[in-house]
Scaffold this motif. Sequence first.
Motif, PDB file in Angstrom:
ATOM      1  N   GLY A 169     -20.077 -25.638 -61.662  1.00 30.98           N
ATOM      2  CA  GLY A 169     -19.841 -24.307 -61.097  1.00 30.98           C
ATOM      3  C   GLY A 169     -21.156 -23.596 -60.813  1.00 30.98           C
ATOM      4  O   GLY A 169     -21.333 -22.961 -59.770  1.00 30.98           O
ATOM      5  N   GLY A 170     -22.096 -23.724 -61.759  1.00 32.89           N
ATOM      6  CA  GLY A 170     -23.420 -23.134 -61.531  1.00 32.89           C
ATOM      7  C   GLY A 170     -24.172 -23.815 -60.412  1.00 32.89           C
ATOM      8  O   GLY A 170     -24.930 -23.177 -59.669  1.00 32.89           O
ATOM      9  N   ALA A 171     -23.989 -25.130 -60.267  1.00 24.60           N
ATOM     10  CA  ALA A 171     -24.685 -25.875 -59.222  1.00 24.60           C
ATOM     11  C   ALA A 171     -24.264 -25.423 -57.833  1.00 24.60           C
ATOM     12  O   ALA A 171     -25.052 -25.511 -56.884  1.00 24.60           O
ATOM     13  N   VAL A 172     -23.026 -24.980 -57.693  1.00 26.45           N
ATOM     14  CA  VAL A 172     -22.599 -24.453 -56.392  1.00 26.45           C
ATOM     15  C   VAL A 172     -23.516 -23.302 -55.984  1.00 26.45           C
ATOM     16  O   VAL A 172     -23.994 -23.233 -54.845  1.00 26.45           O
ATOM     17  N   THR A 173     -23.787 -22.401 -56.933  1.00 24.84           N
ATOM     18  CA  THR A 173     -24.700 -21.290 -56.655  1.00 24.84           C
ATOM     19  C   THR A 173     -26.087 -21.792 -56.292  1.00 24.84           C
ATOM     20  O   THR A 173     -26.680 -21.364 -55.287  1.00 24.84           O
ATOM     21  N   GLY A 174     -26.636 -22.697 -57.112  1.00 21.76           N
ATOM     22  CA  GLY A 174     -27.985 -23.189 -56.870  1.00 21.76           C
ATOM     23  C   GLY A 174     -28.136 -23.848 -55.519  1.00 21.76           C
ATOM     24  O   GLY A 174     -29.098 -23.591 -54.778  1.00 21.76           O
ATOM     25  N   LEU A 175     -27.191 -24.705 -55.169  1.00 27.65           N
ATOM     26  CA  LEU A 175     -27.274 -25.417 -53.894  1.00 27.65           C
ATOM     27  C   LEU A 175     -27.104 -24.476 -52.713  1.00 27.65           C
ATOM     28  O   LEU A 175     -27.814 -24.586 -51.700  1.00 27.65           O
ATOM     29  N   VAL A 176     -26.166 -23.547 -52.807  1.00 28.86           N
ATOM     30  CA  VAL A 176     -25.931 -22.622 -51.701  1.00 28.86           C
ATOM     31  C   VAL A 176     -27.144 -21.717 -51.480  1.00 28.86           C
ATOM     32  O   VAL A 176     -27.559 -21.472 -50.334  1.00 28.86           O
ATOM     33  N   VAL A 177     -27.726 -21.214 -52.566  1.00 30.54           N
ATOM     34  CA  VAL A 177     -28.880 -20.312 -52.451  1.00 30.54           C
ATOM     35  C   VAL A 177     -30.048 -20.991 -51.742  1.00 30.54           C
ATOM     36  O   VAL A 177     -30.618 -20.472 -50.771  1.00 30.54           O
ATOM     37  N   VAL A 178     -30.436 -22.172 -52.215  1.00 32.09           N
ATOM     38  CA  VAL A 178     -31.586 -22.869 -51.622  1.00 32.09           C
ATOM     39  C   VAL A 178     -31.255 -23.350 -50.207  1.00 32.09           C
ATOM     40  O   VAL A 178     -32.088 -23.275 -49.295  1.00 32.09           O
ATOM     41  N   ALA A 179     -30.028 -23.840 -50.003  1.00 33.02           N
ATOM     42  CA  ALA A 179     -29.644 -24.323 -48.676  1.00 33.02           C
ATOM     43  C   ALA A 179     -29.632 -23.190 -47.653  1.00 33.02           C
ATOM     44  O   ALA A 179     -30.096 -23.363 -46.517  1.00 33.02           O
TER      45      ALA A 179
END
Length: 770
Positions: A160-170
Amino acid sequence: MHVGPTVALYLNLQSAPINNPGLVHAGDSIWLWIALGVGVLALIAAFVLAKIVLAGDCGTEEMQNISNAIREGAEAFLSRQYRTIGILAVVLAVLVFFGYHSSARTAPFALKTVISFLVGALCSALSGFTGMYVSIRANIRTAAGARTSLNKALQTALRGGAVTGLVVVALSLLGVGALFLLFGGLENPQAVPYQLVGFGFGASLVALFAQLGGGIYTKAADVGADLVGKVEAGIPEDDPRNPAVIADLVGDNVGDCAGRGADIFESTAAENVGAMILGAALYPVFGIKGILFPLIVHAINLIASIIGVAVVKTNDVEDPMSALNRGFYVTSAIALAGFAGAVYEMLNGPGVHPIWLLFCGIIGLVTAFLFVWITQYYTESKYRPVRSIAEASLTGPATNIISGLAVGMETPALPVIVISAALLLSYYCGVQGLADIAGISAYAKGIYGTAIATMGMLSCAAYILAMDTFGPITDNAGGIIEMSNQPDSVRDKTDKLDSAGNTTKALTKGYAIGSASLAAFLLFSAYLEEIKTIVTAKVNVPGGYMPVGWSFTNINLAEIPVFVGALLGAMLTYLFSSLAIKAVGRTAQMVVKDVRDQFRENPGIMAGTSKPDYARCVHIVTGAALKEMVLPGLLAVGLPVAVGLIFRNFSASYGASAEVLTSNGMANVPSINGVPVNLAGASAVAGLLMVGTISGILLAMLMNNGGGAWDNAKKWIETGQYGGKKSDAHKAAVVGDTVGDPFKDTAGPSLHVLIKLLATITLVLAPLFL
């Protein structure tokens, strides 16, 4: 060709043709398409992870009712908050356009800057919204997973946290890359990167209000819930009888998920744009590959983070933090290998020594590790600082607060040494890496080295942000488990995850302030060169005179406008922090009053025969937090603009233009018809930016680590130390924790954003200061 000392030598080439066509190769544009392709794949990966998380078990009906209340409160707050931010963004967009249009800039340049500003603001808002959308739905899945195994709950929370991380950087990568392509970067790559500065400003604006408003919300609810629930009523944290408990759980999402997502987005956006501008200044050396290099670094960051998240797993006896650290080490190793490959492939050529440039990236990565370790030392209960605060609690709240403040004031020492060493070493390595390139100053070479170090530090940003969002997800999961009266064995699992989540949140704050420190230095250099570029354009008229070799890189603190600006910059960080903390205090008082009123009006709440009115408390905190965020936010945006506008109308005798003629009768400053250009406003803003950044870095470290130490001192006592829960030491530690809460979750994180906002707003609005 002579290349200027820093980042904006080619800014006046916005309509000029590429003057080194021999360095442009058709195949080099493939790097842009690779970066954009990886950004799209990362969004697809985030979507897949979200689908996996949302397909998980939602637990019992009672658990779902609690989760739904958290979700509704968080979405209502974010919707109202973004409406307020949107109005401010439109007003600033108009100001930026007319400010640029009235300066030496052209209307197309002004329009492109405004477009990049609005796109940056939109992408930052999407980053915060996406992170919170998944987190408020992952919490119930994590809680349900804990009923099965610790590993199930851990993987659900991290994904769930990785969704945030990937979306932010992408989104940062795609936003910058798409604008570069749209503005003609493949045809005129030297000029286009500067037109993207507005992207960083838009990201900073949204991040400030998202972090500030969310921080006020979360800590007001937390403090209010603790003071009445734990201290007065003597009930546990997350007890369903506490009317503020849902507001507290909502706050974890709007503060730590939406706010931190916008914060890290801002860091990656500013680093992308700043490094691309530096690459444009070194275009004769690297060609377009030097401009696209930061985008490729973040593409590698995304790939490494996806793999790092995939390898994380644990069992019911292992410390979850060990599993998270393994993923971090895997991510770092892959990122370093990819970084090395990118350096040798893209930053290579005649006279270039890529090994030195790789050392710059390694320095940045090591700096990130050291910041994580230092933050752990000051905020984990197994080390001296936290235990000293816990021991001081034995003699009451006063000694707890004294000890906590002392620890907080100690914490900037090691990070400052690390930042200083990173800047010096990366500067030296940058000079050595380009030592054999003629026509470029040592300063330009060194500054590029610090830019590469900043890229190295942010090369694991997606995984770091995944660990950060892991914190509020597990915190919410623990609250849902306790409020739904699940067995102690399940609560034990969520307690382990919650403990790891507290650590990851603290580590991310340290990481964010470290990256802000390096990025702010680069943006400060960019501001100085932007002033030079504007002045050059202004005096490029009949009767205008530009001294040979003149630059705006030396700011004299002995000049009145600079000294006054510096004082105001230092004052800003303290006044801003004061307003943020007082906002938490006032809002918390409203929460305390409402909780007391509900206990008095409905005795059945404490008896467990009736439920409190959670929605009433959520409504109170939402309205108050949104109202309270406006004043400190406007102060942060308005003060640097006001200083520049006020001092630009001062007589030249106040500023850097005081000495007009040299011994041979020629002006030693830019002039038009013998009248020197008044640099007082630009000089005052430079002083504000420089000293405001320094004081903001130190104050943010004090608040982040001091507040984290207070929090974990309380948690360590709750494990049974010094009498455990409900002891006098525990009551003293709760008081200390309530003092530290607005430090570590409101004022401290907001200062990260303030530092970068000062740099981006002065850079974008520089035309207004002359």
